[in-house]
Design an enzyme around this catalytic site. Structure first.
Site, short mmCIF file in Angstrom:
data_model
loop_
_atom_site.label_atom_id
_atom_site.label_comp_id
_atom_site.label_asym_id
_atom_site.label_seq_id
_atom_site.Cartn_x
_atom_site.Cartn_y
_atom_site.Cartn_z
N LYS A 1 -29.25 16.30 -45.44
CA LYS A 1 -29.30 17.58 -44.74
C LYS A 1 -29.12 18.79 -45.67
O LYS A 1 -29.46 19.90 -45.30
CB LYS A 1 -28.23 17.62 -43.64
CG LYS A 1 -28.60 16.77 -42.43
CD LYS A 1 -27.47 16.64 -41.43
CE LYS A 1 -27.19 17.90 -40.66
NZ LYS A 1 -26.20 17.68 -39.58
N ASP B 1 -21.19 20.30 -41.99
CA ASP B 1 -21.91 19.36 -41.13
C ASP B 1 -23.17 18.85 -41.79
O ASP B 1 -24.19 18.66 -41.15
CB ASP B 1 -22.22 19.99 -39.76
CG ASP B 1 -22.59 18.95 -38.72
OD1 ASP B 1 -22.40 17.75 -38.98
OD2 ASP B 1 -23.09 19.33 -37.64
N HIS C 1 -25.44 21.06 -25.10
CA HIS C 1 -26.11 22.17 -24.42
C HIS C 1 -26.39 23.36 -25.33
O HIS C 1 -26.73 24.44 -24.83
CB HIS C 1 -25.30 22.60 -23.20
CG HIS C 1 -25.22 21.53 -22.15
ND1 HIS C 1 -26.29 21.17 -21.36
CD2 HIS C 1 -24.20 20.69 -21.80
CE1 HIS C 1 -25.93 20.18 -20.55
NE2 HIS C 1 -24.67 19.87 -20.79
N THR D 1 -25.73 5.10 -32.21
CA THR D 1 -27.07 5.62 -31.92
C THR D 1 -28.10 5.12 -32.93
O THR D 1 -29.30 5.22 -32.70
CB THR D 1 -27.08 7.15 -31.92
OG1 THR D 1 -26.56 7.64 -33.16
CG2 THR D 1 -26.23 7.70 -30.78
N MET E 1 -23.97 12.90 -17.33
CA MET E 1 -23.00 14.01 -17.36
C MET E 1 -21.70 13.52 -16.73
O MET E 1 -21.51 13.57 -15.52
CB MET E 1 -23.57 15.22 -16.61
CG MET E 1 -22.60 16.39 -16.49
SD MET E 1 -22.11 17.06 -18.08
CE MET E 1 -20.70 18.04 -17.58
#
Length: 707
Positions: free
Chosen positions: A362, A335, A642, A191, A678
């Site tokens: 982060k 994470d 989601h 990505t 999906m």
């Protein structure tokens, strides 16, 4: 409790440290650095003032434009010159590139277009035909964060792992190479933007959450042939890989337990975004990702630093040989990634000029390192955090046991969304300040009892459901976490090691920053605006309603003596998934590429009509046990796209229509919506599993109906 949190926040801000010894480990004394092959006239090292030829504009990655035509005195005249409809509601995260009158842009699925930069006329479009099933492997939508340019080539790195060089004039492929193999059970994806450093293309990959072993690799820019590869976690078989990382494999291996699931799942450390370069030192800097499984208990028996997760690793650009590293979070299990923007600058610190590398990962701190040696210089917190109790004499962070979670819920700050995620950071050599969107958050973490990994799922080892007293603790801590949430555009002084100014913004997901020599910071906001701020004070100077929150980084270019500003406005990606609140998406237009100039008169069409409320959900008929099972399956399989607790994300599944509810099992098991990304999950979910997930989603919809 609020008083305690405020006190802790102030204490976090107060951490300011004198220069310290290196927080890195070295292998045997490294060989002298090779001479840089970069010529003084390299256009990527020294682009013309009006060009933007690489992700961060030049090798410093400062995202600083020397153009000054647009300034505080005339910015009120800034208007839309032209725009391009991008025909997607997916997140658009790419920084466009500009050279020789042409603007280059890329979208989800790596669809790449060249535009006439004066008019917006399409010159060519190239679709690499990425298989749509790769959408389920991308953590946060099938996004692309950018392109690379070199000579006559535009270079793209596709979601399914191809590196493709296109002819800049025609858009036709020149060469294609594969960066990772394709076979069942492999969860790699790309990505991030590829980077060209001299005569090499360097690229990382994503997929750590699903269970892969991170690596970074370099390819010949003229042929696509692999030059070197460096693995960022140790060999799972303790045998050589035949890679540039082999000489330090033993050093890495010594920081991992003999027990744990890291061998099976790869350990993570994927370099999924920022990779930087210093041509004088001939070093490539690799920011690495989180560990997998997230839980160190399951990953490495609660033992070891687990190199090189959540680190910056410096490699020799010619050979890929290890030079140094600094690890922001030894034994990372929250994470927290260190894949965020890395910016090079020369700063006067402690009475001498330091060649520094800066990053705000982060974990809530802003770091300043010596970019030649990896020496820790200083770091400071810019949000509330409860993990760090200071740094030792070698610059190693002192991790609080309060965030080493067990099966009992623990409050951890920042949350997994990060205090600063991938959204690009900028730095102005004029003001001496770095600019980035900041997010103050916390999250409730607990280890899932008896957890075992599942293929092609988010393998965290976290538990999301508590019972008895633990459920009451989780609810209380969740309220505290929700109360902490704030978002800002932050200006950080890396010399004084403190916040210079902040502008409060409505919610998480504000876009990357770009700064100009006229002391203007441009950034997208979650007000669905593109906004300009005074770089010295934070005062708002100008704002344009974009009809979709721009999350990408802007650029500035000059053509025919006119300065332009270009930005992608396409709300989505991880920001949309993590965003808390009601979970109802803002009314928004499809994504667009917007280009501005002084005196621009173009107008956007009206915002399309949008339903004012979600549809009423069907009645809940599943048993309590089925709903509980569905909740666990959803968190393992669906939440990355989601949203946690089924809030927000790519598609808020609490708001499904009656037609979608009727087709739910077919969508999940048969890939009925494959064309939208999906894919079928029939390889890991049974019909009973799908029905349990559906029952959980109906329960969630009924819980939140009417909000």
């Amino acid at each position: 409790m609020q008083r305690t949190l405020r006190s802790a926040l102030l204490a976090g801000f107060a951490i300011t440290l004198a220069p310290m010894l290196a927080g890195c480990q070295m292998a045997a004394a490294p060989a002298p650095l090779a001479a840089s092959p970069i010529a003084s006239n390299d256009p990527l090292a020294h682009p013309a003032p009006g060009e933007w030829t690489s992700d961060g504009r030049d090798y410093t990655a400062q995202r600083y434009s020397p153009l000054t035509q647009i300034n505080a005195g005339n910015i009120g005249e800034l208007g839309l010159a032209w725009y391009a409809d991008l025909d997607t509601y997916r997140g658009v995260e790419a920084t466009p590139l500009y050279a020789d009158g042409v603007l280059y842009n890329t979208l989800a699925w790596n669809i790449t277009t060249a535009y006439d930069a004066r008019t917006g006329a399409v010159l060519w479009t190239y679709d690499p035909q990425v298989p749509r099933e790769f959408g389920r492997l991308a953590c946060c939508e099938p996004v692309s964060r950018g392109l690379a340019l070199h000579g006559d080539k535009v270079i793209i790195a596709t979601l399914d792992g191809r590196l493709i060089a296109l002819d800049r004039t025609t858009g036709r492929p020149i060469w294609t190479t594969r960066t990772f193999p394709l076979h069942s059970g492999y969860a790699y994806s790309i990505t991030g933007a590829p980077r060209v450093f001299g005569d090499k293309v360097v690229v990382g990959q994503s997929g750590g959450d699903l269970g892969v072993r991170g690596f970074v690799s370099a390819y010949d820019v003229e042929t696509g042939a692999e030059v070197w590869k460096f693995y960022l976690t140790p060999s799972p078989t303790d045998t050589p890989d035949g890679a540039a990382s082999d000489p330090v494999n033993a050093m890495m291996r010594a920081t991992w337990s003999d027990e744990g699931l890291w061998r099976q799942l790869g350990g993570g450390a994927n370099p999924w975004d920022a990779i930087a370069y210093d041509p004088a030192l001939n070093l490539v800097y690799v920011g690495t990702g989180n560990a997998v499984p997230h839980s160190r208990y399951y990953r490495s028996n609660d033992e070891g630093d687990n190199l090189f997760v959540c680190s910056i690793v410096a490699l020799d650009a010619a050979t890929g040989a290890y030079r140094w590293h600094y690890q922001m979070n030894p034994g990372e299990e929250w994470d927290w990634t260190c894949t965020q923007s890395m910016i090079a600058a020369d700063l006067e610190i402690g009475g001498r000029t330091r060649q520094v590398l800066m990053q705000a990962p982060k974990n809530g701190f802003f770091y300043v390192l010596d970019r030649a040696t990896g020496e820790f210089i200083q770091a400071g917190a810019h949000v509330f955090q409860n993990w760090n109790e200071g740094f030792d004499a070698h610059g190693r962070p002192i991790t609080s046991e309060a965030v080493r979670y067990t099966e009992e819920p623990h409050l951890v700050a920042p949350g997994p969304g990060g205090a600063h995620n991938w959204f690009p950071m900028a730095f102005s050599p004029r003001t001496g300040l770095a600019y980035f969107p900041a997010y103050q958050s916390a999250f409730v973490l607990a280890r899932q009892p008896g957890w075992t990994p599942q293929p092609m799922r988010s393998n965290s080892g976290w538990g999301f459901v508590s019972t008895g007293e633990a459920a009451a603790t989780r609810a209380r801590l969740t309220q505290q976490a929700n109360a902490l949430e704030k978002a800002w555009l932050t200006a950080w002084d890396p010399v004084a090691n403190r916040i210079a100014w902040q502008v409060e913004l409505p919610r998480h997901g504000n876009g990357g920053a770009m700064v100009t020599a006229s002391d203007i910071v441009f950034a997208g906001t979650t007000r669905q605006t593109f906004t300009a701020f005074d770089a010295r004070s934070g005062r708002q100077l100008w704002e344009y309603p974009t009809q979709s929150a721009p999350v990408a980084g802007a650029i500035s270019y000059e053509l025919d003596g006119v300065q332009y500003i270009a930005i992608n406005a396409g709300w989505g990606g991880g920001a949309a998934q993590i965003e808390r609140g009601a979970g109802i998406e803002m009314p928004r237009a499809p994504a667009r590429l917007l280009v501005f100039r002084l005196g621009g008169t173009a107008q956007l069409p009206p915002l399309p009509a949008n339903a004012s409320a979600p549809p009423e959900p069907p009645p809940l008929r599943a048993s309590e046990a089925t709903v509980a099972r569905g909740a666990l399956l959803f968190q393992q399989t669906c939440a990355v796209c989601h949203g946690q607790n089924a809030i927000g994300g790519v598609k808020d599944l609490r708001h499904m229509t009656a037609e979608t509810h009727a087709a739910f099992t077919r969508i999940v098991l048969e890939g009925l919506l494959l064309d939208r990304g999906m894919a079928s999950f029939a390889d890991i979910l049974s019909r009973e599993d799908a029905e349990a997930i559906h029952g959980y989603l109906i329960a969630r919809a009924n819980e939140d109906w009417g909000r």
